[in-house]
Design an enzyme around this catalytic site. Structure first.
Site, PDB file in Angstrom:
ATOM      1  N   HIS A  20       0.722  -1.299  -0.568  1.00  0.00           N
ATOM      2  CA  HIS A  20      -0.268   0.004   0.204  1.00  0.00           C
ATOM      3  C   HIS A  20       1.160   1.124   0.193  1.00  0.00           C
ATOM      4  O   HIS A  20       1.784   1.440   0.338  1.00  0.00           O
ATOM      5  CB  HIS A  20      -1.203   0.171   1.214  1.00  0.00           C
ATOM      6  CG  HIS A  20      -1.882  -0.789   1.382  1.00  0.00           C
ATOM      7  ND1 HIS A  20      -2.008  -2.169   1.627  1.00  0.00           N
ATOM      8  CD2 HIS A  20      -3.324  -0.406   0.818  1.00  0.00           C
ATOM      9  CE1 HIS A  20      -3.286  -3.030   0.906  1.00  0.00           C
ATOM     10  NE2 HIS A  20      -3.936  -2.227   1.054  1.00  0.00           N
ATOM     11  N   LYS A  67      -0.551   4.868   4.853  1.00  0.00           N
ATOM     12  CA  LYS A  67      -1.306   3.710   5.380  1.00  0.00           C
ATOM     13  C   LYS A  67      -0.946   3.749   6.599  1.00  0.00           C
ATOM     14  O   LYS A  67       0.850   3.508   6.573  1.00  0.00           O
ATOM     15  CB  LYS A  67      -1.995   3.186   4.305  1.00  0.00           C
ATOM     16  CG  LYS A  67      -2.126   1.430   5.040  1.00  0.00           C
ATOM     17  CD  LYS A  67      -2.342   0.173   4.130  1.00  0.00           C
ATOM     18  CE  LYS A  67      -3.473  -0.944   4.699  1.00  0.00           C
ATOM     19  NZ  LYS A  67      -4.706  -0.166   5.170  1.00  0.00           N
TER      20      LYS A  67
HETATM   21  P1  NAD Z   1      -6.969   9.383   5.073  1.00  0.00           P
HETATM   22  O1  NAD Z   1      -5.540   9.350   6.406  1.00  0.00           O
HETATM   23  O2  NAD Z   1      -6.659  10.214   4.308  1.00  0.00           O
HETATM   24  O3  NAD Z   1      -7.911   9.778   5.770  1.00  0.00           O
HETATM   25  C1  NAD Z   1      -9.170  10.204   7.312  1.00  0.00           C
HETATM   26  C2  NAD Z   1      -9.636  11.607   6.892  1.00  0.00           C
HETATM   27  O4  NAD Z   1     -10.237  11.022   8.386  1.00  0.00           O
HETATM   28  C3  NAD Z   1      -8.989  12.323   7.569  1.00  0.00           C
HETATM   29  O5  NAD Z   1      -9.145  13.370   7.205  1.00  0.00           O
HETATM   30  C4  NAD Z   1      -9.338  13.161   8.926  1.00  0.00           C
HETATM   31  O6  NAD Z   1      -9.098  13.697   9.626  1.00  0.00           O
HETATM   32  C5  NAD Z   1     -10.185  12.512   9.471  1.00  0.00           C
HETATM   33  N1  NAD Z   1     -11.329  11.401  10.204  1.00  0.00           N
HETATM   34  C6  NAD Z   1      -9.722  11.010  11.791  1.00  0.00           C
HETATM   35  N2  NAD Z   1     -10.565  11.107  12.244  1.00  0.00           N
HETATM   36  C7  NAD Z   1     -11.942  11.733  12.262  1.00  0.00           C
HETATM   37  C8  NAD Z   1     -13.517  11.979  13.339  1.00  0.00           C
HETATM   38  N3  NAD Z   1     -12.582  11.149  14.546  1.00  0.00           N
HETATM   39  N4  NAD Z   1     -13.532  12.819  12.955  1.00  0.00           N
HETATM   40  C9  NAD Z   1     -13.785  12.492  11.366  1.00  0.00           C
HETATM   41  N5  NAD Z   1     -13.003  12.643  11.159  1.00  0.00           N
HETATM   42  C10 NAD Z   1     -12.064  11.609  11.183  1.00  0.00           C
HETATM   43  O7  NAD Z   1      -7.218   7.569   5.185  1.00  0.00           O
HETATM   44  P2  NAD Z   1      -7.651   6.954   4.342  1.00  0.00           P
HETATM   45  O8  NAD Z   1      -6.643   6.445   3.381  1.00  0.00           O
HETATM   46  O9  NAD Z   1      -8.932   7.465   3.307  1.00  0.00           O
HETATM   47  O10 NAD Z   1      -8.560   5.839   4.531  1.00  0.00           O
HETATM   48  C11 NAD Z   1      -8.905   5.528   5.539  1.00  0.00           C
HETATM   49  C12 NAD Z   1      -9.722   4.418   5.867  1.00  0.00           C
HETATM   50  O11 NAD Z   1     -10.024   3.868   5.407  1.00  0.00           O
HETATM   51  C13 NAD Z   1      -8.600   3.466   6.407  1.00  0.00           C
HETATM   52  O12 NAD Z   1      -8.307   2.710   7.940  1.00  0.00           O
HETATM   53  C14 NAD Z   1      -8.180   2.960   5.562  1.00  0.00           C
HETATM   54  O13 NAD Z   1      -7.102   1.630   5.598  1.00  0.00           O
HETATM   55  C15 NAD Z   1      -9.621   3.124   5.329  1.00  0.00           C
HETATM   56  N6  NAD Z   1      -9.812   2.768   3.887  1.00  0.00           N
HETATM   57  C16 NAD Z   1     -10.426   1.216   3.457  1.00  0.00           C
HETATM   58  C17 NAD Z   1     -10.597   0.698   1.755  1.00  0.00           C
HETATM   59  C18 NAD Z   1     -11.899  -0.172   1.844  1.00  0.00           C
HETATM   60  O14 NAD Z   1     -12.333  -0.620   1.057  1.00  0.00           O
HETATM   61  N7  NAD Z   1     -12.704  -0.814   3.345  1.00  0.00           N
HETATM   62  C19 NAD Z   1     -10.466   1.112   0.854  1.00  0.00           C
HETATM   63  C20 NAD Z   1      -9.410   2.714   1.218  1.00  0.00           C
HETATM   64  C21 NAD Z   1      -9.642   2.751   3.018  1.00  0.00           C
END
Ligand code: NAD
Length: 272
Positions: free
Chosen positions: A154, A158
């Site tokens: 990744h 991540k």
């Molecule tokens: P990222 O860090 O770019 O985004 C996360 C966002 O959440 C940030 O903007 C952060 O400020 C916000 N956040 C954190 N705490 C918060 C809160 N208490 N309230 C509201 N917002 C809050 O991360 P990302 O790459 O977008 O990934 C996010 C999550 O999704 C990770 O856990 C990642 O592993 C997961 N993910 C899952 C899939 C899937 O298919 N299930 C795919 C990609 C990513």
């Protein structure tokens, strides 16, 4: 015309959140009604459409979930419990793709599922659901004779490792072999004596550049091997899955669902 499905995005200014915002804005049947960010985020108060590069949307990033039909959550494991309690009280369905969740968050998912429809999936791409099925099939057929290794790669940002998808692959293969996933998994080998023990499922993680998400499951036998590989080329794979899941979940009774149910596939292992 039928009513638009109201969507709130949690983690709206993140990599996944902004992609979901763009997709919801482009979907004629969906209405973006809230873009939620964490307390203290520099994005609070800014128009989420502008942040997403699609022009003014009239929705500012805020800490309020409001009253959507469905929350789409790609944020952080820490927010899971509070968000699920809020949604349970208000009768809001939840699609969560957040990974790296702990036992307390898993319990919170189970509890909320008594009141609202909840779908948690560590990978919302269609292809990965099929890899789960194929991996389970191979594990059932040749697992005990094979050396099984999962590798995942990744992007550099991540946070959690191994990925939620790699953990789920271990789970479905262990289930298929009647083994205990936690006991079988050996993640990140290091040391003077890392010879394989029987029944091990090895997991290796790579973090580099802007890799969206690659997973390979290797089954090695004497003189031959099978490799099942999935590569996500863009976040669209997960975003499309999240939107499909939201549309499907809105019509479901309370319960904990996996993405396999949305696709009409047999679930492999526990609801994921
Ligand atoms: P990222 O860090 O770019 O985004 C996360 C966002 O959440 C940030 O903007 C952060 O400020 C916000 N956040 C954190 N705490 C918060 C809160 N208490 N309230 C509201 N917002 C809050 O991360 P990302 O790459 O977008 O990934 C996010 C999550 O999704 C990770 O856990 C990642 O592993 C997961 N993910 C899952 C899939 C899937 O298919 N299930 C795919 C990609 C990513």
């Amino acid at each position: 015309m039928s009513r638009l499905l109201k969507i709130a995005v949690l983690g709206a200014a993140g990599r996944m959140g902004l992609s979901v915002v763009r997709a919801v804005a482009a979907a004629p049947d969906l209405d973006l009604c809230a873009a939620v960010e964490r307390e203290g985020s520099v994005h609070l108060g800014r128009d989420i459409g502008e942040l997403a590069g699609i022009g003014k949307s009239g929705i500012s990033a805020s800490t309020e979930l409001g009253a959507p039909d469905v929350v789409i959550d790609f944020s952080s494991p820490e927010v899971m419990q509070e968000m699920l309690e809020h949604c349970s009280r208000k009768g809001i369905a939840v699609v969560s793709g957040t990974t790296g969740i702990d036992e307390a968050a898993r319990m919170a998912l189970q509890q909320a599922a008594g009141f609202i429809p909840v779908l948690w999936a560590p990978n919302l791409s269609i292809g990965v659901q099929l890899i789960y099925q194929l991996a389970a099939q191979c594990a059932r057929a040749i697992g005990p004779q094979a050396d099984i290794e999962v590798t995942e790669a990744h992007h550099r940002f991540k946070q959690d490792a191994p990925s939620g998808t790699a953990l789920q692959l271990v789970q479905v293969m262990a289930d298929a072999m009647g083994a205990d996933a936690r006991q079988s998994m050996v993640a990140g080998r290091k040391g003077a004596d890392c010879r394989r023990q029987s029944g091990e499922i090895g997991v290796s993680s790579m973090r580099a550049g802007d890799i969206v998400g690659d997973h390979t499951v290797l089954f090695a036998l004497a003189g031959e091997r099978i490799e099942l590989t999935h590569r996500a080329a863009s976040r669209d794979a997960f975003v499309n899955g999240a939107l499909m899941a939201a549309r499907w979940l809105a019509g479901q009774p309370p319960g904990l669902y996996g993405f396999a149910s949305v696709l009409g596939l047999d679930a492999t292992g526990p609801a994921t």
